[in-house]
Design an enzyme around this catalytic site. Sequence first.
Site, PDB file in Angstrom:
ATOM      1  N   GLN A 298       0.781  -1.284   0.046  1.00  0.00           N
ATOM      2  CA  GLN A 298      -0.056   0.049  -0.076  1.00  0.00           C
ATOM      3  C   GLN A 298       0.760   1.229   0.030  1.00  0.00           C
ATOM      4  O   GLN A 298       1.811   1.381   0.611  1.00  0.00           O
ATOM      5  CB  GLN A 298      -0.991  -0.035   1.276  1.00  0.00           C
ATOM      6  CG  GLN A 298      -2.069  -1.045   1.068  1.00  0.00           C
ATOM      7  CD  GLN A 298      -2.897  -0.903   0.461  1.00  0.00           C
ATOM      8  OE1 GLN A 298      -3.351   0.328  -0.258  1.00  0.00           O
ATOM      9  NE2 GLN A 298      -3.812  -1.882  -0.388  1.00  0.00           N
ATOM     10  N   CYS A 430      -9.642   0.182  -4.741  1.00  0.00           N
ATOM     11  CA  CYS A 430      -8.992   1.391  -5.024  1.00  0.00           C
ATOM     12  C   CYS A 430      -9.624   1.981  -6.421  1.00  0.00           C
ATOM     13  O   CYS A 430      -9.166   3.252  -6.739  1.00  0.00           O
ATOM     14  CB  CYS A 430      -7.553   1.480  -5.439  1.00  0.00           C
ATOM     15  SG  CYS A 430      -7.260   0.353  -7.002  1.00  0.00           S
TER      16      CYS A 430
END
Length: 473
Positions: A298, A430
């Site tokens: 991430q 995302c």
Amino acid sequence: MTEHPTHRDTGSTATAPGGSPRGETLELRVGAPAHGGHFVARHEGRVVFVRHALPGELVRARISAGEPGARYWRADAVEVLEPSEHRVAHPWPAADALLAAGSGTPPVGGAEFGHAALGHQRELKSLVFREQLSRLGGVDPDAIGFGGVQAPAGERTDGLGWRTRASFSVDGQGRLAMHAFHSDRLIPVREMPLAVDAVNDLRLWEVPLPGIERVEVAAPASGSAPLVLFVEAAGAKPGAADRAARRLPEGVSAAALTQETGGAADGAGSLRRLKGRTWVAETARGHDYRVTGEGFWQIHRLAPETLVGEVLGLLDPRPGQRIADLYAGAGLFTVPLAEAVGPSGEVLSIEGAPGTSRDARRNLHGRPQAVVVQGRVEKRLPVPGAGAGPDGGGAPFDGVVLDPPRAGAGRAAVARIARARPGRIAYVSCDPAAFARDVADFARHGYALRSARVLDLYPHTHHMETVGLLVRA
């Protein structure tokens, strides 16, 4: 709010009969945001998707894509005639579209919302999420308690200094550079305000990079040693990466990435150590991880801790349970889940990239309840009644973590997950459009979206991170 200085463009507004409108300018009143960092405007009945504007503004925009008979055009704001009250000075000059219009050099991509106040950025993202979930997912955001896009706990008030990963290109003169939006044109860059200090402290713009095609940087939020990967250009003189590595500060690791069709993470490339090590040490919620090369992690400095907390809260894993971590990466979620289910439980990690799956195997060493499988989710996820072996059999899963690439899981993977009959699915996404499409597919298999929290893990960009809970109806 501080208004950004406007640029007065003197370009022509006329379009030659039958000719392409690209390069021409239009005066437009800007409307609602659209997914992808654009805003909707209209010109003589045609939709124009405008970047670098804000709702309510009157702008002059230069057409960047479109043909005379096309249903829509794309354009970039080059002058603001009536600015929004939410317009502010862009924190990154290289990405400022109005400054770029004045200089004749296009802005770099990656900070397309920087001209908006941070709170307004989140309002815009909330509108986009609502529209995507309703239109593509068939779900009323209010019915699931959607409360708007939120900042993660501990975020900086300016939304800067969050990227622990950065990818750069190199221009023809051997200078650090980035691409303009949807363009092959390279723009030399220096500091990147969105990156953590450890990335900028490398001062890569001072390193001559002849013979280098691309530079990848990983600077762990834990403060452990950064890693710089140099991808040598095809046909470059031998030793280009070695020479660049010698210019890096002490304590920084460096490697050369040989990449014909892919990267080290996907098994199509190989790493050659130049100095230090070929991996970085990451930490999240008291667990240590090893991530090799350009393997996935991430990007936001707060994302690992934040997302692990969200997923554990949704799944509430208990000793003895059976959980699958799909598109598992290096094991960010697998490790705490394995700890939660204990020796009497089971956690299955499925990851498609061979190099990243090897990282997961290392990170889960000593936890026999964790099973690591490399392959495609739609082929390797076991389903009850499908026979013995890694591709079938076993009891239904108590829970599933789903964290696919930006394109989403897709219909085949959704169908396979539904056949595995998990009681709860924590979906980390995302991309709101991909999330909404997958939610609609899950609904066709009897799963309903119960909640969705959307986090602003990409400040000054149009991107957002969603953590949703799906349950079997």
